[in-house]
Design a protein around this motif. Sequence first.
Motif, short mmCIF file in Angstrom:
data_model
loop_
_atom_site.label_atom_id
_atom_site.label_comp_id
_atom_site.label_asym_id
_atom_site.label_seq_id
_atom_site.Cartn_x
_atom_site.Cartn_y
_atom_site.Cartn_z
N ILE A 68 -9.67 3.46 0.19
CA ILE A 68 -11.07 3.12 -0.09
C ILE A 68 -11.29 1.62 0.16
N HIS A 69 -12.29 1.30 0.98
CA HIS A 69 -12.59 -0.10 1.28
C HIS A 69 -14.09 -0.27 1.40
N TRP A 70 -14.67 -1.01 0.47
CA TRP A 70 -16.12 -1.20 0.41
C TRP A 70 -16.61 -2.20 1.45
N ALA A 71 -17.80 -1.95 1.96
CA ALA A 71 -18.50 -2.92 2.81
C ALA A 71 -19.02 -4.06 1.93
N PRO A 72 -19.21 -5.25 2.49
CA PRO A 72 -19.70 -6.37 1.68
C PRO A 72 -21.05 -6.10 1.02
N ASP A 73 -21.90 -5.23 1.62
CA ASP A 73 -23.22 -4.99 1.03
C ASP A 73 -23.20 -3.98 -0.11
N SER A 74 -22.03 -3.43 -0.45
CA SER A 74 -21.88 -2.45 -1.55
C SER A 74 -22.68 -1.17 -1.34
N SER A 122 -21.69 -5.87 7.47
CA SER A 122 -21.52 -4.49 6.99
C SER A 122 -21.93 -3.43 7.99
N GLN A 123 -22.08 -3.80 9.25
CA GLN A 123 -22.53 -2.82 10.24
C GLN A 123 -21.37 -2.04 10.86
N GLU A 124 -20.18 -2.63 10.91
CA GLU A 124 -19.04 -1.97 11.52
C GLU A 124 -17.80 -2.18 10.67
N VAL A 125 -16.87 -1.23 10.78
CA VAL A 125 -15.58 -1.35 10.13
C VAL A 125 -14.51 -1.05 11.18
N SER A 126 -13.49 -1.87 11.23
CA SER A 126 -12.46 -1.72 12.26
C SER A 126 -11.12 -1.36 11.64
N PHE A 127 -10.24 -0.82 12.48
CA PHE A 127 -8.88 -0.50 12.08
C PHE A 127 -8.00 -0.51 13.32
N ASP A 128 -6.69 -0.57 13.10
CA ASP A 128 -5.73 -0.57 14.21
C ASP A 128 -5.29 0.86 14.52
N TYR A 129 -5.21 1.15 15.81
CA TYR A 129 -4.67 2.43 16.26
C TYR A 129 -3.47 2.16 17.14
N ASN A 130 -2.29 2.49 16.60
CA ASN A 130 -1.03 2.37 17.32
C ASN A 130 -0.62 3.78 17.70
N GLN A 183 -19.10 2.38 14.01
CA GLN A 183 -20.47 2.04 13.65
C GLN A 183 -20.81 2.77 12.36
N ALA A 184 -21.12 2.01 11.30
CA ALA A 184 -21.24 2.59 9.97
C ALA A 184 -22.36 3.61 9.87
N ARG A 185 -23.42 3.46 10.61
CA ARG A 185 -24.57 4.36 10.49
C ARG A 185 -24.33 5.67 11.21
N THR A 186 -23.70 5.62 12.39
CA THR A 186 -23.56 6.83 13.20
C THR A 186 -22.15 7.40 13.26
N GLY A 187 -21.15 6.59 12.95
CA GLY A 187 -19.77 7.03 13.09
C GLY A 187 -19.23 6.91 14.49
N ALA A 188 -19.99 6.33 15.41
CA ALA A 188 -19.53 6.13 16.78
C ALA A 188 -18.37 5.13 16.79
N VAL A 189 -17.41 5.38 17.66
CA VAL A 189 -16.21 4.54 17.73
C VAL A 189 -16.15 3.84 19.07
N ARG A 190 -15.83 2.55 19.05
CA ARG A 190 -15.69 1.79 20.29
C ARG A 190 -14.37 1.01 20.25
#
Length: 776
Positions: free
Chosen positions: A240-246, A332-340, A353-360
């Motif tokens: 669990i990791h909250w966005a800065p805007d709660s 708070s618009q995007e959240v990133s992670f590493d993919y190995n 993208q937090a609103r749509t779930g699209a991944v780039r």
Amino acid sequence: MKAWLCTLTLFCASLHAVTVDEALVVDKAWNNKIYRDEIRPVWLSEQQFWYRVRTGPQATEVVLIDATTGKRKVGADLASLGIPTVLTVKTSLSDEAPQSSRNGPATRITFRNQWKDPVQLFWIDTTGRAKDYGLIKPGDALSQNTSVGHVWRLDDPKQNLVAVVVSKTQELDVLIDGYSRVAEEINARGKSGVGRAPSPDGRWLAEVKSDQLQVTEIATGKTDTVATPADITKPVIEGIHWAPDSAKFAVCVAERVSKRQITLVSPHSGNTEKPKTKVIDYVKPGDELPKPQPWIVHVGNGTPQVVQVDRTLFPNPFIQKHHFDFRWTPDSQEVSFDYNQRGHQLYQILSIQARTGAVRVVVQEKSPTFIDYTQKTWRHWLATGELIWMSERTGWCHLDLYDARMGRPKNPITQGAWVVREVLHVDETKRQIWFMMAGGRANEAPYHQHLCRVNLDGKGLTLLTSADGNHRIQFSPDHSYFLDTWSRVNSPPVTELRRSTDGALICVLEKADISALLSTGWQMPDRFSAPGRDGQTIIHGVIFKPSHFDPAKSYPVVEQVYAGPHGSFAPHEFGVFGRQKQMAEMGFIVVQSDGMGTNHRGKKFHDVAWKNLKDAGFPDRIAWIQAAAKERPWMDLNRIGIYGGSAGGQSAMRALLDHSAFYKVAVADCGCHDNRMDKIWWNEQWMGWPVDESYERSSNKVDAAKLVGPLLLIVGEMDSNVDPASTYEVVKALQEAQKPFDYLPLVDTGHSAAETLQGSRARMEFLVKHLNPSGN
């Protein structure tokens, strides 16, 4: 199999060579014989610091330095220089470290809670784990003995960070009166939790209960349960990791994957009649791994809303936990992670993208061999939306500047036929980086590290250290100055004070005094370099002689081997070299070098290890030893042995499987003799996935019948690093092939069993028996 005798006859060598018993304790004569060599500065201000230095067996002095001029004052103790013995600080102190350094000199910290709330005190050990040291109530104080460099953490009742304090040579009196600046910044970003985390504004609590994700509005107590997908029958919900805007948080849902376990058994049982056993998690190459599914959960508008994320870009992660480590953008618009990706040939930073779930894709690395993900995926996010990224895509480890929002590179920051070893400091205001480089200086060993500075646009590369040697750097608190300690294996440490802007020398602080060490007969090692297997690539190493060395005599040679691709191992800075010197005292010439397949020399040099751990740089190291012996007639290559532990144990046995025409005897300690049986993270990194025939080609077990020459296998029966079964299987294979060998299992002993007193004795006796240094 020969019966092993723990009390072999000691070989009293002629020509002053020592016995095994004498060799095991000879290093005591060298201990604490180097003075004025180690400096740990304590900064009193940005322009002034002091340090304590050893000047003799029981003598020290305290030196006070004006950094602007280099002027020094020397006293017997702190009081004589007017320096307070206790330094009082408030929790505005913001120096932070991820984990404690290994034990330094003893010191003390007193924590005084002058705050409204109780605080919990934790010691952060050398692995980064927090150990609870108790509650300090408002108005109370707690005094704690500690060591210089140890890290202490203070949390409030809601498990928010209050402060992190690093112990110093000076005793600290820490006044707890609120959150430190660093703690405020960390808490404002939102606290990450595996299964429970409050939102940054304190309004919400997200937690996992009975394998269900629940979101509670703290003020009202209203709780909503987030449904788990029907296709996941044994759910694990973590990260669990909250966005800065709660207003939202990221979390992972995964099908539970059971970890392989192994049972370690030792006959030692204390006061019981049963053997000692220990069951541990131990994931091996090819085992099933979790495949976490990220969710973005939005709160605040009725029932929490889940945005599920398309996993197309990350179908097969190499990850042993059930969640990714997330990082939110400040807006708070995007959240990133590493993919190995499993197999270590594709590494990405992905952004959701937090609103749509699209991944780039933010950053992407590809390699036909392997990506060194544990050491060469360093990054630094800038407030400008840029990213500093470490990469080997040019064939050399360098830094690039990325536009993280657009997911594309802007410019290389460093480039050339040399490597970045470590980034020490990023100044975002000046847009400059201070880093350690290696291999960029002609006519100098490519392993020597030097401090450099460069601008983020790739311009203004400046070398800040100049001496021919390996450099260790300690910055002042504001990075205006640095202490540069440099040395070579045959040149004692020198410590200088320099300016960070241009590397200008302010003063020489100390030059190590090794006269007491040399008076014991201790011999300075030789540095040597020669071409490797291709006749062009220069291999670097060190040669150790006994204190009774006589160039008119002939000495057998023993190689200390460790050829793991994760590093380079021949020493390049000054030391006593106790292990190598102990062995040399028996009447051996001890050698150590780094062949191809080891790290820090560029991708081409490193890639030799790919799916080929049995190579271990043998063709390079053999060529190097032969070249050394041509210049040193006292090296007898008709009597050459090899020893090593762990990956070095694998290589030591391999010497008698593939190179028995050169090596005559080997001692293999706790070897990972079959990469299919060893831990997953190390072996899949270099041997790849899925498990294929390359694993079999590098297996000592499979090739056991090829053994030629005396071999001693040592194993710790309670080894939790390399599964002891790796050695047991080799023993079985050698027995089936009817090969003679010696075997020493050490009861109730873990990894590096040959470094115990009994293991060291057995190793020395075996090499003496078969190489006969007394035959000089």
